[in-house]
Scaffold this motif. Structure first.
Motif, short mmCIF file in Angstrom:
data_model
loop_
_atom_site.label_atom_id
_atom_site.label_comp_id
_atom_site.label_asym_id
_atom_site.label_seq_id
_atom_site.Cartn_x
_atom_site.Cartn_y
_atom_site.Cartn_z
N GLU A 182 0.40 17.15 1.34
CA GLU A 182 1.06 16.82 2.60
C GLU A 182 0.97 15.34 2.95
O GLU A 182 1.40 14.91 4.02
N ALA A 183 0.44 14.52 2.05
CA ALA A 183 0.23 13.10 2.34
C ALA A 183 1.54 12.36 2.58
O ALA A 183 2.58 12.68 1.99
N THR A 184 1.49 11.37 3.46
CA THR A 184 2.63 10.49 3.73
C THR A 184 2.18 9.05 3.54
O THR A 184 1.00 8.76 3.31
N VAL A 185 3.13 8.13 3.67
CA VAL A 185 2.81 6.71 3.53
C VAL A 185 1.75 6.29 4.53
O VAL A 185 0.93 5.40 4.24
N ASP A 186 1.71 6.93 5.67
CA ASP A 186 0.70 6.59 6.69
C ASP A 186 -0.72 6.94 6.25
O ASP A 186 -1.69 6.48 6.87
N ASP A 187 -0.83 7.75 5.19
CA ASP A 187 -2.16 8.15 4.70
C ASP A 187 -2.71 7.22 3.62
O ASP A 187 -3.77 7.47 3.05
N ILE A 188 -1.98 6.13 3.35
CA ILE A 188 -2.47 5.17 2.35
C ILE A 188 -3.60 4.35 2.96
O ILE A 188 -3.46 3.73 4.02
N ASP A 189 -4.72 4.32 2.25
CA ASP A 189 -5.89 3.59 2.73
C ASP A 189 -5.98 2.21 2.07
O ASP A 189 -6.35 1.23 2.71
N GLU A 190 -5.66 2.14 0.79
CA GLU A 190 -5.65 0.87 0.07
C GLU A 190 -4.33 0.71 -0.68
O GLU A 190 -3.85 1.66 -1.30
N ASN A 191 -3.78 -0.50 -0.62
CA ASN A 191 -2.51 -0.78 -1.27
C ASN A 191 -2.63 -2.17 -1.92
O ASN A 191 -2.24 -3.18 -1.35
N LYS A 192 -3.21 -2.19 -3.10
CA LYS A 192 -3.60 -3.44 -3.76
C LYS A 192 -2.45 -4.42 -3.94
O LYS A 192 -2.64 -5.64 -3.81
N LEU A 193 -1.27 -3.92 -4.25
CA LEU A 193 -0.12 -4.79 -4.51
C LEU A 193 0.83 -4.89 -3.32
O LEU A 193 1.94 -5.43 -3.45
N ASP A 194 0.39 -4.38 -2.18
CA ASP A 194 1.26 -4.37 -0.99
C ASP A 194 2.63 -3.78 -1.31
O ASP A 194 3.68 -4.33 -0.97
N LEU A 195 2.61 -2.65 -2.01
CA LEU A 195 3.87 -1.96 -2.33
C LEU A 195 4.58 -1.59 -1.03
O LEU A 195 3.95 -1.19 -0.05
N GLU A 196 5.90 -1.72 -1.05
CA GLU A 196 6.71 -1.31 0.09
C GLU A 196 7.38 0.02 -0.24
O GLU A 196 7.68 0.30 -1.42
N PHE A 197 7.64 0.82 0.77
CA PHE A 197 8.18 2.17 0.53
C PHE A 197 9.48 2.38 1.30
O PHE A 197 9.57 2.11 2.50
N ASP A 198 10.49 2.85 0.57
CA ASP A 198 11.78 3.22 1.16
C ASP A 198 11.98 4.70 0.93
O ASP A 198 12.23 5.14 -0.19
N ALA A 199 11.84 5.48 2.00
CA ALA A 199 11.97 6.95 1.89
C ALA A 199 13.18 7.44 2.67
O ALA A 199 13.12 8.44 3.37
N SER A 200 14.30 6.74 2.51
CA SER A 200 15.50 7.07 3.29
C SER A 200 16.66 7.57 2.44
O SER A 200 17.78 7.72 2.91
#
Length: 290
Positions: A182-200
C-alpha cells in the motif's frame, strides 16, 4: 331412394372428417412428442453454457483463446470481450455485461472494491506478470542521474509495487513498518538521487512515454510492455521476480461464485495445458501460478 342415398353420403363424409381429425391430432401429438424429445436431449447434453469474459489483450485474451477449445469440450462456450484499459472491465462486470473478467491482480481488485463498492469475488489466480522499470537511454543502474523522473501509472494499487523495486535496488528507502503493498510516494524515507515521480499517466500509455521520454525511468505493466514489443526479460532495467504477490486472477460477482460454468473456467485456466502454454509462449515474461 334419393333421400337414402344423400343420408348415407352425409354419414360417410362425417366419418371421413372425424378420421382426418384423429389422424391430424395423432400427427400433432407425435410431432409434439418428437420435438419435446429433441429439446430434452439438447438440455441434457448438447446445449452449452455460455460465458462472456472481459480481458485485456495481452496476455489475458490470448490465454483465453487457448482455453476456448478446452472449455468447449467441457460444455462451456466462451465469448471474449477485449479491453484496452483497467477501468471498464470492472464496470461492465458490475453492470452485468460480463460474467467474469480476467485482467487484474489482487491488490487492484481490492482497491476497486473499496473505492466503488463492487461486490466481487476472486475465483482463483492464473499467472503473475512481473512489473518492469524501463528506460530508452539509461543502460544500467549506475547511469541513473540525480533528479531522474520515474514515470508510473495513476493506479495507486501499483505504486507500492514499483517503490518496492526501487528500494530493492537501493535507490530509495521506505519508512520503517510501512505496508509495501500500500506504499505511496509519501512513504519514501530516503531518496538518495532525489528521484522525481510522475504518477499521472494511464497505464496503457506508458509505452509511449518510454519511447519519447529520454533519461527517464518508466514503470510498465508487463501486458502493455509485451503488446508494445518489449521483452521484459531483456529490456527491463529492473524486473520483479516470480515471488510477486500480484497474482492476476479471474473475478466475478459474488452471487455467481459457485456457478458451474465459472468453476469450469478457472479449472481450465489453472490446468497443466494452459500453464504449459503460458510458459512456452511468454518464456518467463508471464509466470503461471502452480
Amino acid at each position: 331412394m334419393k333421400k337414402l342415398f344423400l343420408l348415407l353420403l352425409s354419414v360417410f363424409v362425417l366419418l371421413g372428417l372425424a378420421a382426418c381429425g384423429t389422424a391430424s391430432s395423432e400427427d400433432e401429438n407425435k410431432d409434439s412428442n418428437s420435438s419435446g424429445g429433441e429439446t430434452s436431449g439438447t438440455e441434457a447434453g448438447e446445449e452449452k453454457a455460455k460465458l462472456v469474459v472481459g480481458a485485456t489483450s495481452v496476455p489475458h485474451a490470448e490465454v483465453l483463446e487457448e482455453a476456448k477449445p478446452l472449455l468447449a469440450e467441457k460444455g462451456v462456450e466462451l465469448e471474449i470481450e477485449v479491453y484496452q484499459d483497467y477501468i471498464l472491465p470492472n464496470k461492465d462486470l458490475d453492470n452485468g455485461t460480463l460474467d467474469a473478467n480476467y485482467f487484474q491482480h489482487i491488490p487492484y481488485l481490492e482497491q476497486q472494491m473499496e473505492e466503488f463498492g463492487y461486490d466481487f469475488v476472486n475465483l482463483g489466480g492464473v499467472h503473475i506478470e512481473p512489473m518492469g522499470i524501463y528506460s530508452k537511454t539509461i543502460g544500467s543502474l549506475d547511469e541513473i542521474k540525480e533528479g531522474t523522473v520515474v514515470i508510473m501509472s495513476r493506479s495507486v494499487a501499483d505504486h507500492g509495487r514499483i517503490l518496492s523495486l526501487l528500494e530493492r535496488e537501493g535507490l530509495i528507502k521506505l519508512k520503517e513498518g510501512v505496508n509495501k503493498v500500500e506504499a505511496t510516494v509519501d512513504d519514501i524515507d530516503e531518496n538518495k538521487l532525489d528521484l522525481e515521480f510522475d504518477a499521472s499517466i494511464d497505464a496503457g500509455l506508458l509505452p509511449q512515454f518510454y519511447e519519447r521520454e529520454e533519461d527517464a525511468l518508466v514503470a510498465i505493466n508487463t501486458n502493455y510492455a509485451i503488446e508494445a514489443g518489449l521483452n521484459p526479460l531483456e529490456d527491463a532495467l529492473i524486473l520483479e521476480g516470480s515471488e510477486s504477490p500480484y497474482v492476476n486472477i479471474v473475478a466475478s460477482n459474488a452471487e455467481d461464485e459457485n456457478d458451474p460454468a465459472l468453476q469450469t473456467l478457472i479449472e481450465v485456466l489453472q490446468s497443466e495445458e494452459i500453464q504449459t502454454f503460458i510458459e512456452e509462449t511468454y518464456e518467463g515474461a508471464v509466470v503461471p501460478v502452480h
